[in-house]
Design a protein around this motif. Sequence first.
Motif, PDB file in Angstrom:
ATOM      1  N   ARG A 134       0.470  -1.407   0.259  1.00 38.60           N
ATOM      2  CA  ARG A 134      -0.575   0.949   0.281  1.00 38.60           C
ATOM      3  C   ARG A 134       0.973   1.480  -0.040  1.00 38.60           C
ATOM      4  NH1 ARG A 134      -2.888  -0.740   3.781  1.00 38.60           N
ATOM      5  NH2 ARG A 134      -1.177   0.016   6.015  1.00 38.60           N
ATOM      6  N   ALA A 135       1.933   1.205   1.403  1.00 40.66           N
ATOM      7  CA  ALA A 135       2.953   2.014   0.863  1.00 40.66           C
ATOM      8  C   ALA A 135       3.748   2.969  -0.142  1.00 40.66           C
ATOM      9  CB  ALA A 135       3.741   2.213   2.205  1.00 40.66           C
ATOM     10  N   LEU A 136       3.958   1.421  -1.186  1.00 41.37           N
ATOM     11  CA  LEU A 136       4.705   1.810  -2.460  1.00 41.37           C
ATOM     12  C   LEU A 136       3.533   2.324  -3.355  1.00 41.37           C
ATOM     13  CD1 LEU A 136       6.418  -1.626  -2.665  1.00 41.37           C
ATOM     14  CD2 LEU A 136       7.384   0.415  -2.429  1.00 41.37           C
ATOM     15  N   ARG A 137       2.239   1.929  -3.549  1.00 37.04           N
ATOM     16  CA  ARG A 137       1.521   1.860  -4.303  1.00 37.04           C
ATOM     17  C   ARG A 137       1.203   3.716  -4.005  1.00 37.04           C
ATOM     18  NH1 ARG A 137      -3.696   3.857  -3.318  1.00 37.04           N
ATOM     19  NH2 ARG A 137      -3.974   2.385  -1.783  1.00 37.04           N
ATOM     20  N   THR A 138       0.719   4.204  -3.201  1.00 32.78           N
ATOM     21  CA  THR A 138       0.886   5.966  -2.488  1.00 32.78           C
ATOM     22  C   THR A 138       1.329   6.281  -2.962  1.00 32.78           C
ATOM     23  OG1 THR A 138       0.845   5.371  -0.615  1.00 32.78           O
ATOM     24  CG2 THR A 138      -1.451   4.966  -1.124  1.00 32.78           C
TER      25      THR A 138
ATOM     26  N   GLN B  19      -6.944   2.390  -9.878  1.00 35.68           N
ATOM     27  CA  GLN B  19      -5.900   2.889 -11.202  1.00 35.68           C
ATOM     28  C   GLN B  19      -4.490   1.308 -11.116  1.00 35.68           C
ATOM     29  OE1 GLN B  19      -4.500   6.623 -10.065  1.00 35.68           O
ATOM     30  NE2 GLN B  19      -5.456   7.620 -11.351  1.00 35.68           N
ATOM     31  N   ALA B  20      -4.285   0.949  -9.761  1.00 36.05           N
ATOM     32  CA  ALA B  20      -3.427  -0.118  -9.346  1.00 36.05           C
ATOM     33  C   ALA B  20      -3.893  -1.258 -10.229  1.00 36.05           C
ATOM     34  CB  ALA B  20      -2.790  -0.329  -8.934  1.00 36.05           C
ATOM     35  N   ALA B  21      -5.387  -1.436  -9.656  1.00 33.64           N
ATOM     36  CA  ALA B  21      -6.351  -2.686 -10.663  1.00 33.64           C
ATOM     37  C   ALA B  21      -6.490  -2.651 -12.318  1.00 33.64           C
ATOM     38  CB  ALA B  21      -7.100  -3.345  -9.915  1.00 33.64           C
ATOM     39  N   ARG B  22      -7.098  -1.710 -12.601  1.00 35.19           N
ATOM     40  CA  ARG B  22      -6.763  -1.438 -13.828  1.00 35.19           C
ATOM     41  C   ARG B  22      -5.638  -1.809 -15.007  1.00 35.19           C
ATOM     42  NH1 ARG B  22     -10.569   2.928 -12.303  1.00 35.19           N
ATOM     43  NH2 ARG B  22      -8.934   4.068 -12.107  1.00 35.19           N
ATOM     44  N   LEU B  23      -4.640  -1.120 -14.038  1.00 36.33           N
ATOM     45  CA  LEU B  23      -2.921  -1.741 -14.943  1.00 36.33           C
ATOM     46  C   LEU B  23      -2.431  -2.940 -14.536  1.00 36.33           C
ATOM     47  CD1 LEU B  23      -0.984   1.123 -12.833  1.00 36.33           C
ATOM     48  CD2 LEU B  23      -1.367   0.893 -15.766  1.00 36.33           C
ATOM     49  N   LEU B  24      -3.892  -4.049 -14.217  1.00 35.48           N
ATOM     50  CA  LEU B  24      -3.336  -5.289 -13.837  1.00 35.48           C
ATOM     51  C   LEU B  24      -4.242  -6.734 -14.625  1.00 35.48           C
ATOM     52  CD1 LEU B  24      -0.860  -5.665 -10.626  1.00 35.48           C
ATOM     53  CD2 LEU B  24      -0.263  -5.056 -12.927  1.00 35.48           C
ATOM     54  N   GLY B  25      -5.416  -5.544 -14.471  1.00 37.63           N
ATOM     55  CA  GLY B  25      -6.282  -6.496 -14.949  1.00 37.63           C
ATOM     56  C   GLY B  25      -7.060  -7.320 -14.276  1.00 37.63           C
ATOM     57  N   TRP B  26      -7.160  -6.273 -12.868  1.00 33.31           N
ATOM     58  CA  TRP B  26      -7.651  -6.607 -11.719  1.00 33.31           C
ATOM     59  C   TRP B  26      -9.048  -6.450 -11.314  1.00 33.31           C
ATOM     60  CZ3 TRP B  26      -3.246  -7.382  -7.964  1.00 33.31           C
ATOM     61  CH2 TRP B  26      -1.568  -8.313  -8.503  1.00 33.31           C
TER      62      TRP B  26
ATOM     63  N   LYS C  39      -9.604  -6.900  -4.946  1.00 30.87           N
ATOM     64  CA  LYS C  39      -9.020  -8.109  -4.826  1.00 30.87           C
ATOM     65  C   LYS C  39      -7.286  -6.625  -4.474  1.00 30.87           C
ATOM     66  CE  LYS C  39      -4.677 -10.594  -7.618  1.00 30.87           C
ATOM     67  NZ  LYS C  39      -4.855 -11.394  -8.461  1.00 30.87           N
ATOM     68  N   VAL C  40      -7.362  -5.861  -4.755  1.00 32.24           N
ATOM     69  CA  VAL C  40      -5.618  -4.646  -4.783  1.00 32.24           C
ATOM     70  C   VAL C  40      -6.250  -4.647  -2.749  1.00 32.24           C
ATOM     71  CG1 VAL C  40      -4.400  -2.601  -4.575  1.00 32.24           C
ATOM     72  CG2 VAL C  40      -5.108  -4.439  -6.674  1.00 32.24           C
ATOM     73  N   SER C  41      -7.456  -4.121  -2.568  1.00 32.54           N
ATOM     74  CA  SER C  41      -7.755  -3.777  -1.116  1.00 32.54           C
ATOM     75  C   SER C  41      -7.718  -4.800  -0.653  1.00 32.54           C
ATOM     76  CB  SER C  41      -9.555  -2.946  -1.400  1.00 32.54           C
ATOM     77  OG  SER C  41      -8.950  -2.348  -1.768  1.00 32.54           O
ATOM     78  N   ARG C  42      -8.076  -6.894  -0.777  1.00 31.13           N
ATOM     79  CA  ARG C  42      -8.081  -7.584  -0.145  1.00 31.13           C
ATOM     80  C   ARG C  42      -6.610  -7.586   0.172  1.00 31.13           C
ATOM     81  NH1 ARG C  42     -11.502  -9.747  -3.362  1.00 31.13           N
ATOM     82  NH2 ARG C  42     -10.108 -11.177  -4.659  1.00 31.13           N
TER      83      ARG C  42
ATOM     84  N   ASP D   5       1.978 -12.536  -7.867  1.00 28.38           N
ATOM     85  CA  ASP D   5       1.422 -11.217  -8.097  1.00 28.38           C
ATOM     86  C   ASP D   5       2.110  -9.914  -7.424  1.00 28.38           C
ATOM     87  OD1 ASP D   5      -0.749 -12.579  -9.506  1.00 28.38           O
ATOM     88  OD2 ASP D   5      -1.829 -12.754  -7.786  1.00 28.38           O
ATOM     89  N   VAL D   6       2.427 -10.370  -6.665  1.00 32.16           N
ATOM     90  CA  VAL D   6       3.270  -9.322  -6.650  1.00 32.16           C
ATOM     91  C   VAL D   6       4.099  -8.861  -6.655  1.00 32.16           C
ATOM     92  CG1 VAL D   6       5.269  -8.514  -4.042  1.00 32.16           C
ATOM     93  CG2 VAL D   6       3.536 -10.641  -3.597  1.00 32.16           C
ATOM     94  N   GLU D   7       4.675  -9.649  -7.736  1.00 37.19           N
ATOM     95  CA  GLU D   7       5.748  -9.750  -8.936  1.00 37.19           C
ATOM     96  C   GLU D   7       4.993  -8.293  -9.684  1.00 37.19           C
ATOM     97  OE1 GLU D   7       9.571 -10.099  -8.189  1.00 37.19           O
ATOM     98  OE2 GLU D   7      10.291 -12.019  -7.723  1.00 37.19           O
ATOM     99  N   ARG D   8       4.494  -8.526 -10.221  1.00 34.89           N
ATOM    100  CA  ARG D   8       2.904  -7.809 -10.925  1.00 34.89           C
ATOM    101  C   ARG D   8       3.134  -6.101 -10.387  1.00 34.89           C
ATOM    102  NH1 ARG D   8      -1.358 -10.407 -13.434  1.00 34.89           N
ATOM    103  NH2 ARG D   8      -1.103  -8.866 -14.786  1.00 34.89           N
TER     104      ARG D   8
END
Length: 285
Positions: free
Chosen positions: A17-21, A29-36, A40-43, A55-58
């Motif tokens: 979460r810290a890396l995303r923010t 936006q992160a979910a859309r980049l990965l097609g999720w 899923k990102v929230s969980r 998925d962590v790598e992605r």
Amino acid sequence: MQHGPAVRRRKLGAELRALRTGTGLTSGQAARLLGWHQSKVSRIETGTSGVKPADVERLLDAYGVADAELRELLVVLAGAEGNGRHHWWHAYRGVLPPAYRDFISLESEASVMRTLETSVVPGLLQTPEYARAVTRAAVDGLAESELDTLVEVRLARQDVLTADRPLELCAVLDEAVLRREVGGPEVMARQLRRLREAAALPQVRLQVLPFSAGAHIGITGPFVVFSFSNTTDLDVVVLDHLTSSLYLERKEDLQAYTEAFDTLRFHALSPEDSLDYIAGISDGA
């Protein structure tokens, strides 16, 4: 206060979460980049569900994380099998309980380990004979083959002290650790010699808390504090009990145990005086 796997998921999620923010992306936006789906990102970020290493790598790719050490650490927290030295313990998956595998994983990736021991020598400093005697006493009804395997694991763990990036071990030993005769006089004599040899390593800081120090903040029991060079958000305290291990992750807990360890070091003998103290016990044995 939770068991290891839950703590690891929460810590992994908080770091992701810290890396995303940090990139300015929303979870959507992160979910859309990965097609999720955004859920899923929230969980993943709240630690309510596990996440595959791939998925962590992605996610790390999407966030532009290039730090190889940080990437490896986060993948390990996700439970990556891996093929390298850092994942050797997976060969013992059928023998080791999950909490022990979690502990070894953290030990393998940590940069600093602070430990208070009140009863036995830390596992990273045990001789084979001492490790066998301790394991036999701690785990009832072990077959010889199982005992051999657990001792093998205990000794394999010690490689973190001589790795390319060795673990920094800071250990405070109550005098009872040195006085308790484990495995008989000869085994104990070799163990005390091993402690003196280990204390000579630059990455090992060994201090003895003598009986003359009286009651101290560590009388409630032993503990371990793991710290990581990449981020303090992954630091964790581990408390061992007879049938389980508890992992503390709250900042208040980390601060309390870190301050307790600093207090214990203050009241303990200096590393140099500790070596002399161990030598005196060895000579008097």
